[in-house]
Design a protein around this motif. Structure first.
Motif, short mmCIF file in Angstrom:
data_model
loop_
_atom_site.label_atom_id
_atom_site.label_comp_id
_atom_site.label_asym_id
_atom_site.label_seq_id
_atom_site.Cartn_x
_atom_site.Cartn_y
_atom_site.Cartn_z
N TRP A 190 50.80 49.84 41.88
CA TRP A 190 50.20 48.56 41.46
C TRP A 190 51.24 47.96 40.55
CZ3 TRP A 190 45.10 46.39 41.93
CH2 TRP A 190 44.31 46.88 42.68
N LYS A 191 50.79 46.90 40.85
CA LYS A 191 52.10 46.19 39.43
C LYS A 191 51.40 45.65 37.96
CE LYS A 191 56.27 44.64 41.10
NZ LYS A 191 56.68 43.15 41.34
N TYR A 192 51.81 46.34 37.02
CA TYR A 192 50.88 46.08 35.53
C TYR A 192 52.21 45.63 34.10
CZ TYR A 192 53.34 50.48 33.74
OH TYR A 192 53.99 51.62 33.89
N THR A 193 51.02 45.85 33.78
CA THR A 193 51.44 44.28 31.90
C THR A 193 50.26 45.14 31.26
OG1 THR A 193 52.39 42.63 30.55
CG2 THR A 193 50.81 42.59 32.56
N PHE A 194 50.90 45.07 29.69
CA PHE A 194 50.57 45.32 28.39
C PHE A 194 50.49 43.98 27.92
CE2 PHE A 194 51.01 50.46 29.36
CZ PHE A 194 50.66 50.17 30.60
N ASP A 195 50.92 43.29 28.13
CA ASP A 195 50.79 42.31 27.85
C ASP A 195 50.04 40.57 28.01
OD1 ASP A 195 53.20 42.90 26.13
OD2 ASP A 195 54.87 43.38 27.03
N LYS A 196 49.57 39.99 27.28
CA LYS A 196 48.69 38.86 27.79
C LYS A 196 49.95 37.84 28.67
CE LYS A 196 45.53 35.87 27.19
NZ LYS A 196 44.53 35.08 26.42
N PRO A 197 49.52 37.60 30.28
CA PRO A 197 50.54 36.76 31.14
C PRO A 197 50.08 35.90 31.28
CG PRO A 197 48.57 37.87 32.52
CD PRO A 197 48.82 38.43 31.02
N ALA A 198 50.43 34.50 31.12
CA ALA A 198 49.55 32.93 31.90
C ALA A 198 48.88 33.28 32.43
CB ALA A 198 51.07 32.57 33.06
N ASP A 199 48.36 31.89 32.73
CA ASP A 199 46.62 31.81 32.57
C ASP A 199 46.39 32.07 34.43
OD1 ASP A 199 45.71 31.73 30.75
OD2 ASP A 199 45.83 29.75 30.13
N SER A 200 47.55 31.63 34.73
CA SER A 200 47.83 32.43 36.79
C SER A 200 47.44 33.21 36.81
CB SER A 200 48.46 31.06 37.30
OG SER A 200 49.65 31.21 36.91
N TRP A 201 47.44 34.34 36.26
CA TRP A 201 47.95 35.85 36.68
C TRP A 201 46.91 36.48 37.75
CZ3 TRP A 201 44.39 39.54 36.99
CH2 TRP A 201 43.39 39.78 35.65
N PHE A 202 45.59 36.09 37.84
CA PHE A 202 45.15 36.47 39.04
C PHE A 202 45.58 35.82 40.59
CE2 PHE A 202 42.90 33.64 36.29
CZ PHE A 202 42.31 32.27 37.67
N GLY A 203 46.50 34.46 40.02
CA GLY A 203 46.10 33.36 41.45
C GLY A 203 47.59 34.13 42.67
N GLU A 204 47.63 33.81 43.59
CA GLU A 204 48.49 34.47 45.05
C GLU A 204 49.64 34.29 44.50
OE1 GLU A 204 46.38 34.24 49.55
OE2 GLU A 204 46.13 32.46 48.00
N LYS A 205 50.03 33.19 44.51
CA LYS A 205 51.22 32.88 43.79
C LYS A 205 52.78 32.49 42.53
CE LYS A 205 50.79 28.98 47.64
NZ LYS A 205 50.74 27.54 47.59
N PHE A 206 51.31 33.30 42.10
CA PHE A 206 52.04 33.87 40.82
C PHE A 206 52.85 34.84 40.30
CE2 PHE A 206 51.86 36.95 37.41
CZ PHE A 206 51.93 36.19 35.97
N ASN A 207 54.35 34.68 39.85
CA ASN A 207 55.28 35.94 39.83
C ASN A 207 54.67 36.90 38.72
OD1 ASN A 207 57.72 36.33 40.00
ND2 ASN A 207 59.03 35.03 39.42
#
Length: 742
Positions: A602-619
């Motif tokens: 999986w891709k993962y992060t511990f830092d809060k991402p942008a609000d669109s983090w769950f979208g298909e087109k999120f980078n």
């Protein structure tokens, strides 16, 4: 066995001051309806030991003298200062005292019936918590230590003449202040710990026996050979013979003879097998004879049943009578608001067990408490499989002394020897969770050497060492399944669904999950039932234990209220769910595998991402890459590949299904989360789950997320998990759930 034929001799020799005083129960926060049936002149009058019964006996329950004690004091002289109703614990409302003292004294008078002349007189105590020294006419008969097992003294030599005799009992109970077995008792009750029990809490009784008598019996059914294996213990064996009749009602099935203190068998041709659906019991008439003359006689009973570990579908399974039977039952604490450890009446005991049967359960886990003989008698009669826990030491309290390992092994041994004749008991549970857990392999071996006719659970929800017959995890609120091909798989606790019934609560407190209406309560129960059907069908699960039969003090997750007045859900609704667990099937086929068996990236992060983090087109190019599951190794049921020990984690994975022959309505998530999480499919919310699981749980996806899923194309699954306390873990997959094998 016809218990009604046994003669109860009235204990008419109470001292005058006790006769003259009325008994007034105290008022607990809650009282059961059975409390009104407690008669101080006839307390628990039923014969206390149904599997080794004689016709003559005297019940010594009732009003006794009582007073608190202090360390090192001599036996008090004269009358004690107060009265107590035996056998209710001093802390209980029904005792009439409802106080806590670590040292107490008991006293009462009795008269030996003239018809017992020439017999030896045995004084029996069902159980006294914890240390008891017994005096008869001022002479010490011995000191017994252990709060859960019966003990007896031959008091014949202490009897003086034909008049009144005196019994005095000194009790000491340290409860939390020693590393002794005590189960859920605490001097500081809160949460999952409850009010303590001190002193006499099971029936006290007298019994006349001949100089040479039957001391004990051992009954072991063997359905494969159609025999009952017996060993009849007596102090003297030379010159004596044991005769046994096996009866089906009034019909004699078979007879045999053997020697005392030696193993022998009696045949049971075309045996009627004991099971939850057909709890048939054979009666046993046992006599001890010398030179053809009957010296002693007892009656007993036996159930022809076999519990074993078998092989099915590549898993080790629970077999009853050589067939797989999924065992489902409630966690049963055995506490009463008015009697604490002691049920108000025999009818109250039967009612609890009958309700468990009515709910459609076939098993009960007796939770870190050992009950009186008559509790197991009713389980035998009604047909319930019993998992018998050893009462734990150092239970969920701080600053307790180290476990007294010698006391633990001794009481474990006595528990087994006391109750090993009961056909309902099919499993010995050596430890609960990791409470006071020690020397697990050694104690499992101890139990195996004592009783190889039953299964052994090394530690329900505790540390596992690959010993015994079970791998047993606890998972709240939803159930989960452990993984093993060498041991029986069990979810030894799950559920804990809270539901408050106003005016029927001891005290409110937190629980695993709280419902505010009956429909939500039963829906969630049934959702968990569906999970269990899946685990049984696909992952080899053999048993599960729902928390719990009744509310207990601050715990409000019972199927019934603590006072037994309110059944929180329609019995037929719970029964339908349980019938489905026992008999239903539901097949799982993975379409997006989780990392339970093979790690996925999986891709993962511990830092809060942008609000669109769950979208298909999120980078997510800046996110790290790692194998699931994510969490800490201390988390129950976790297979950690990438360490996540912070507050939050966000994970994403792109996947292609390349399937077309599935029904989207049958899609479900396989989700292991600790703590709360939210799941999205192609930017559409699929599930939001509070709390945590201790394994992979089946979670329904929203219809919108199913619609958004592309069966022949690329998809994105995105998850956020939040750590609150304790363990932490996240992993997920997608499966097809069907009633048909695919």
């Amino acid at each position: 066995m016809n218990i009604k034929k046994f003669i109860v001799l009235a204990a008419a020799a109470l001292p005058y001051f006790v006769q003259a005083q009325e008994w007034h129960p105290k008022k607990a926060v809650l009282m059961t309806r059975f409390a009104k049936d407690v008669d101080p002149k006839n307390v628990l009058p039923e014969y206390p030991r149904p599997q080794l019964a004689r016709e003559k006996w005297m019940n010594l329950n009732g009003l006794w003298q009582y007073q608190p004690g202090i360390a090192g004091e001599a036996v008090p002289q004269g009358k004690l200062s107060q009265t107590i109703l035996v056998p209710f614990p001093v802390e209980s409302a029904l005792s009439g005292v409802m106080e806590q003292h670590d040292r107490i004294w008991y006293r009462r008078k009795f008269t030996v019936p003239a018809s017992w002349k020439g017999e030896h007189i045995l004084l029996h105590f069902g159980a006294v918590d914890y240390e008891a020294e017994v005096f008869v006419n001022g002479k010490s008969q011995g000191v017994h230590k252990g709060g859960y097992d019966p003990f007896s003294y031959d008091i014949t030599s202490a009897i003086k003449g034909a008049g009144e005799q005196d019994i005095t009992v000194r009790v000491y109970d340290p409860t939390d202040d020693a590393g002794l077995p005590r189960g859920k008792q605490s001097l500081h009750p809160q949460g999952i710990m409850y009010t303590s029990t001190t002193g006499i809490w099971q029936t006290v009784w007298l019994e006349p026996v001949p100089a040479v008598s039957i001391n004990d019996i051992r009954i072991t059914p063997d359905i494969d050979k159609s025999v009952i294996k017996l060993n009849i213990a007596s102090a003297v064996a030379q010159g004596y013979t044991v005769n046994v009749k096996v009866k089906d009602g009034s019909n004699v099935v078979s007879t045999t003879s053997g020697q005392p203190n030696a193993d022998f068998e009696v045949s049971v041709p075309n045996a009627k097998l004991w099971s939850p659906d057909s709890p048939f019991l054979y009666d046993l008439d046992i006599t001890l004879e010398e030179g053809g003359k009957k010296v002693d006689a007892v009656s007993s009973y036996a159930g022809m049943r076999k519990i074993s570990m078998g092989d099915q579908d590549g898993y080790k399974k629970l077999f009853l009578n050589n067939k797989f039977l999924f065992q489902i039952g409630p966690l049963d604490q055995g506490f009463w608001p008015d009697g604490i450890y002691t049920a108000p009446t025999d009818a109250a005991i039967k009612n609890d067990l009958q309700m468990i049967k009515n709910f459609g359960y076939n098993m009960v886990r007796k939770h870190i408490k050992v009950e009186p003989y008559r509790w197991y008698y009713w389980a035998d009669k009604l047909g319930l499989l019993i998992w018998q826990d050893m009462p734990s030491a150092n239970s969920y309290t701080e600053h307790t002394p180290p476990v007294d390992t010698a006391a633990y092994a001794s009481e474990l041994t006595r528990m087994i020897k006391t109750h090993w004749n009961s056909p309902s008991i099919v499993t010995w549970v050596v430890f609960n969770e990791s409470q006071g857990q020690h020397n697990t392999p050694g104690l499992v071996n101890l139990v195996r050497n004592l009783d190889n006719s039953r299964l052994i659970n090394q530690a329900s929800g505790g540390s596992h060492f690959g010993v015994g017959d079970f791998l047993d995890i606890h998972s709240y609120p939803p159930p989960a399944a452990p993984s093993s091909k060498t041991q029986i798989l069990a979810c030894g606790e799950y559920g804990g669904i809270g539901y408050i019934i106003p005016d029927h609560t001891w005290k409110t407190g937190p629980t695993y999950i709280m419902m505010d209406n009956q429909k939500a309560y039963t829906n969630l129960y049934d959702e968990f039932a569906n999970d269990l059907v899946i685990y049984k069908t696909n992952e080899g699960l053999s048993a599960a234990v729902y928390t719990e039969t009744t509310d207990v003090e601050v715990e409000l997750n019972g199927l019934m209220t603590y006072d037994r007045e309110i059944v929180k859900a329609p019995v037929e609704t719970i029964k339908a769910s349980n019938d489905k667990i026992i008999h239903g099937e539901a097949y799982i086929r993975e379409v997006l595998p989780s990392s339970k068996n093979s790690a996925r990236t999986w891709k993962y992060t511990f830092d809060k991402p942008a609000d669109s983090w769950f979208g298909e087109k999120f980078n997510d190019a800046a996110w790290k890459q790692g194998e699931a599951g994510f969490g800490t190794k201390e988390t129950p049921g976790a297979v950690v590949k990438t360490v996540w020990d912070g507050k939050d984690i966000w994970i994403r994975q792109e996947f292609t299904l390349n399937v077309s022959n599935i029904n989207k309505d049958e899609l479900v998530l396989s989700l292991h989360h600790d703590d709360a999480c939210e799941v999205y499919i192609n930017g559409v919310k699929a599930a939001i789950k509070e709390g945590y699981t201790s394994g992979y749980a089946i979670v329904q996806m929203t219809p919108e997320s199913k619609a958004a899923l592309r069966l022949n194309g690329k998809n994105v699954i995105a998850i956020h998990c939040n750590q609150i306390q304790g363990g932490q873990y996240i992993d997920a997959g997608i499966s097809v759930l069907s009633k048909n094998k695919q």
